[in-house]
Each structure stands twice: as C-alpha cells, then as structure tokens.
Design a protein around this motif. Structure first.
Motif, PDB file in Angstrom:
ATOM      1  N   UNK A  99       0.819  -1.223   0.000  1.00 11.30           N
ATOM      2  CA  UNK A  99       0.000   0.000   0.000  1.00 11.30           C
ATOM      3  C   UNK A  99       0.853   1.273   0.000  1.00 11.30           C
ATOM      4  N   UNK A 100       2.161   1.148   0.129  1.00 10.43           N
ATOM      5  CA  UNK A 100       3.032   2.317   0.229  1.00 10.43           C
ATOM      6  C   UNK A 100       3.187   2.998  -1.128  1.00 10.43           C
ATOM      7  N   UNK A 101       3.126   4.319  -1.128  1.00  8.90           N
ATOM      8  CA  UNK A 101       3.355   5.119  -2.338  1.00  8.90           C
ATOM      9  C   UNK A 101       4.421   6.161  -2.035  1.00  8.90           C
ATOM     10  N   UNK A 102       5.524   6.189  -2.830  1.00  5.32           N
ATOM     11  CA  UNK A 102       5.800   5.293  -3.956  1.00  5.32           C
ATOM     12  C   UNK A 102       6.243   3.917  -3.489  1.00  5.32           C
ATOM     13  N   UNK A 103       6.016   2.934  -4.340  1.00 10.35           N
ATOM     14  CA  UNK A 103       6.450   1.580  -4.046  1.00 10.35           C
ATOM     15  C   UNK A 103       7.981   1.510  -3.974  1.00 10.35           C
ATOM     16  N   UNK A 104       8.519   0.598  -3.153  1.00 13.82           N
ATOM     17  CA  UNK A 104       9.980   0.462  -3.070  1.00 13.82           C
ATOM     18  C   UNK A 104      10.595   0.102  -4.426  1.00 13.82           C
ATOM     19  N   UNK A 105      11.840   0.479  -4.597  1.00 17.24           N
ATOM     20  CA  UNK A 105      12.588   0.110  -5.802  1.00 17.24           C
ATOM     21  C   UNK A 105      13.148  -1.301  -5.690  1.00 17.24           C
ATOM     22  N   UNK A 106      13.103  -1.866  -4.474  1.00 14.14           N
ATOM     23  CA  UNK A 106      13.551  -3.238  -4.262  1.00 14.14           C
ATOM     24  C   UNK A 106      12.979  -3.736  -2.949  1.00 14.14           C
ATOM     25  N   UNK A 110      16.002 -11.602   3.679  1.00 16.16           N
ATOM     26  CA  UNK A 110      17.315 -12.177   3.947  1.00 16.16           C
ATOM     27  C   UNK A 110      17.160 -13.516   4.638  1.00 16.16           C
ATOM     28  N   UNK A 111      17.477 -14.599   3.934  1.00 18.83           N
ATOM     29  CA  UNK A 111      17.336 -15.934   4.474  1.00 18.83           C
ATOM     30  C   UNK A 111      18.617 -16.456   5.090  1.00 18.83           C
ATOM     31  N   UNK A 112      18.582 -17.707   5.516  1.00 20.95           N
ATOM     32  CA  UNK A 112      19.736 -18.308   6.171  1.00 20.95           C
ATOM     33  C   UNK A 112      20.892 -18.529   5.204  1.00 20.95           C
ATOM     34  N   UNK A 113      20.584 -18.865   3.937  1.00 20.66           N
ATOM     35  CA  UNK A 113      21.632 -19.188   2.970  1.00 20.66           C
ATOM     36  C   UNK A 113      21.619 -18.329   1.723  1.00 20.66           C
ATOM     37  N   UNK A 114      20.533 -17.612   1.481  1.00 15.94           N
ATOM     38  CA  UNK A 114      20.440 -16.770   0.305  1.00 15.94           C
ATOM     39  C   UNK A 114      19.400 -15.677   0.528  1.00 15.94           C
ATOM     40  N   UNK A 115      19.345 -14.750  -0.407  1.00 13.32           N
ATOM     41  CA  UNK A 115      18.381 -13.649  -0.346  1.00 13.32           C
ATOM     42  C   UNK A 115      17.246 -13.935  -1.317  1.00 13.32           C
ATOM     43  N   UNK A 123      14.431  -7.344 -12.726  1.00 10.03           N
ATOM     44  CA  UNK A 123      15.239  -6.501 -13.616  1.00 10.03           C
ATOM     45  C   UNK A 123      16.270  -5.659 -12.865  1.00 10.03           C
ATOM     46  N   UNK A 124      16.183  -5.618 -11.533  1.00  6.88           N
ATOM     47  CA  UNK A 124      17.071  -4.771 -10.740  1.00  6.88           C
ATOM     48  C   UNK A 124      18.393  -5.505 -10.479  1.00  6.88           C
ATOM     49  N   UNK A 125      19.506  -4.839 -10.754  1.00  8.28           N
ATOM     50  CA  UNK A 125      20.823  -5.440 -10.490  1.00  8.28           C
ATOM     51  C   UNK A 125      21.072  -5.503  -8.989  1.00  8.28           C
ATOM     52  N   UNK A 126      21.529  -6.659  -8.505  1.00  6.49           N
ATOM     53  CA  UNK A 126      21.782  -6.833  -7.066  1.00  6.49           C
ATOM     54  C   UNK A 126      23.152  -7.497  -6.849  1.00  6.49           C
ATOM     55  N   UNK A 127      24.234  -6.814  -7.214  1.00  3.12           N
ATOM     56  CA  UNK A 127      25.567  -7.411  -7.068  1.00  3.12           C
ATOM     57  C   UNK A 127      25.974  -7.659  -5.630  1.00  3.12           C
ATOM     58  N   UNK A 153      16.359   3.248  -3.749  1.00  2.00           N
ATOM     59  CA  UNK A 153      17.677   3.709  -4.216  1.00  2.00           C
ATOM     60  C   UNK A 153      17.630   4.411  -5.570  1.00  2.00           C
ATOM     61  N   UNK A 154      16.500   4.330  -6.258  1.00  4.28           N
ATOM     62  CA  UNK A 154      16.348   5.065  -7.520  1.00  4.28           C
ATOM     63  C   UNK A 154      15.476   6.303  -7.337  1.00  4.28           C
ATOM     64  N   UNK A 155      14.399   6.177  -6.567  1.00  6.46           N
ATOM     65  CA  UNK A 155      13.492   7.307  -6.351  1.00  6.46           C
ATOM     66  C   UNK A 155      14.112   8.396  -5.470  1.00  6.46           C
TER      67      UNK A 155
END
Length: 271
Positions: A99-106, A110-115, A123-127, A153-155
């Motif tokens: 419901x948040x405006x503007x919506x997050x850019x990402x 955060x899980x135990x072994x991966x995100x 489409x968002x780069x996550x290096x 991080x974009x808005x």
C-alpha cells in the motif's frame, strides 16, 4: 594492552568506501596486530552472513560476525545466535508494504543461505547479494527470514519521509524493529533485534562487557551499538542522528580510510 578489548566495525559507509572497496592488505595487517594485543575484532553489520562472507573472502582472519543487525551471531563459522521473523509477521508486512506510495525500488528477504527477492524486481541489479533467487508467493520461501529490506535507491525520496515510514512501521507492528539502514533503505527486523544486543550477547559469552567495546558506525541502524559501547565512534560521513549520540567522530570519512586510520591511532598500530 589497550583498554578496549573488543572492536566492532560496521561495513557499508564505515569500512567500505562509496564504491564498496576497502584496503584489504591494510585491514589484514591491522587485525594481525590487534590479535597480538588481545583485541577481538567483530564485524557488526546489517548485511547477511552470506554477503559478509563474500565481502571478507580476502580477509581470512575476520571470523566474528554480528550479521543481520544482530539477528545472527557467527563465531569461527559456528552460529551461536539466530533470531528470525515469524512467518505471519512477514505476511502482514508484505500486505502493508503493497500500500506504500511510492512503491519500493527493491524488496528482499534475507534468508539463512540466500536472499529472496520479490519477482517484480527481477530486472534490478543486485551485485551485493552473492546468492539470491526470486519469489512470487511467500510459500516458496523455505528458509528462516532475518530481515525484510525495502529501499528506494532510484526514487531517492526525502529522508524525512523514510524516517516517518520507519516510525509508522514500528507503531503499526509491535513484533518488529524497523530502522533506517542508509542508501534510502529500511531494515525490518524482529522486535528486540539490534547490533547492541547481538554484541552484548557475544561479548558476554567471552567474559567481557560492553564497557570493553569500542564501536564504529555511520547510520541509524548503528545507534544502539554506538550508544551502548564503552566508546562509540561515528564516521565523519555519518547521519546526523548518529553524530548526535557518538562519543567521538573520525577525522576522515569512509572514502579516505577513516575507520582504519582511527583504529591505528587508537591502538597505536604502525603503518
């Protein structure tokens, strides 16, 4: 031996410069000298353990981590504390975030072994997430979740708006602890989880107290740690809320080795 037996350092904006780099050989040399003085280095970060392992791959002597803003403690590869979210809380948070405006850019979990990243952000780069996958439904997320992160991080909305949203989240959800994590991001943790609490438990297990700790940080999720440490340093580039409560401020910022310079002066390390 120096007064400070434990040294806690944040990563982003503290050790890392604005290009996510740090002086690897210099840190390795400093740690070797600190260890010789009986000082225990602890990395205290909002990053996942997976990300921290990647960041410090070239620093094998970095083995003590307070990850996920205090939600996980790993010492020499052994997990000694784990405080994940309840799944029901994640469900409620995802409904509210929609419901948040503007919506997050990402949006990431955060899980135990991966995100786990919401499918709509494929489409968002996550290096900075070494191991990650994408989810459409929460039912496919099969690991403990320590942190729900949302960022703009974009808005780049006004930081006052970010802090207002943090306050709203904490008021609406009593089972969480939301905090500004820098770079227009919000970390949403289980209630009671913060770096100070994680550090306190780790240091207590080693027979020490928070009075024996010197800590360095740069933003809002470092507040509890900086306030609780025997000596709390804010980086020169720190956010105003941290600068206000810090005992000391580094002479140089994160782009000029401000952390390592201060550590070397504090412990009289030679370079």
């Amino acid at each position: 031996m120096p007064k400070w037996r434990y040294l806690a350092i944040d990563v982003d904006g503290t050790l890392l410069d604005d290009h996510d780099r740090f002086a690897v050989s210099r840190l390795n040399d400093d740690i070797q000298q600190l260890t010789g003085q009986g000082v225990m280095l602890i990395v205290a970060s909002g990053n996942s353990y997976d990300a921290l392992q990647s960041i410090f791959r070239s620093c094998p002597t970095v083995t003590n981590f307070v990850a996920e803003n205090g939600g996980r403690i790993i010492v020499n590869g052994h997990e000694i504390l784990s405080q994940p979210h309840h799944k029901e809380t994640i469900v409620d948070l995802l409904e509210f975030i929609a419901t948040i405006v503007p919506q997050p850019d990402l949006l990431s979990l955060s899980g135990a072994n991966q995100t786990f990243i919401a499918q709509r952000y494929r489409h968002v780069a996550v290096p900075y997430y070494p191991h990650h996958t994408y989810f459409t439904h929460l039912s496919t997320v099969n690991e403990p979740i320590y942190n729900l992160n949302i960022s703009w991080s974009y808005h780049h909305p006004a930081l006052t708006w970010i802090h207002q949203l943090v306050a709203k989240l904490n008021q609406r959800f009593p089972t969480i602890h939301a905090t500004y994590s820098g770079a227009w991001g919000i970390d949403i943790l289980p209630a009671g989880v913060n770096k100070a609490d994680g550090l306190c438990q780790l240091i207590k297990s080693r027979g020490g107290t928070m009075a024996d700790l010197v800590a360095f940080g740069d933003t809002s999720n470092d507040q509890e740690m900086i306030a609780a440490a025997g000596c709390g340093y804010a980086m020169q580039n720190a956010t105003p809320d941290l600068l206000t409560i810090a005992d000391r401020v580094t002479k140089f910022d994160n782009n000029h080795n401000g952390l390592l310079r201060e550590i070397e002066m504090l412990y009289h390390l030679m370079h």
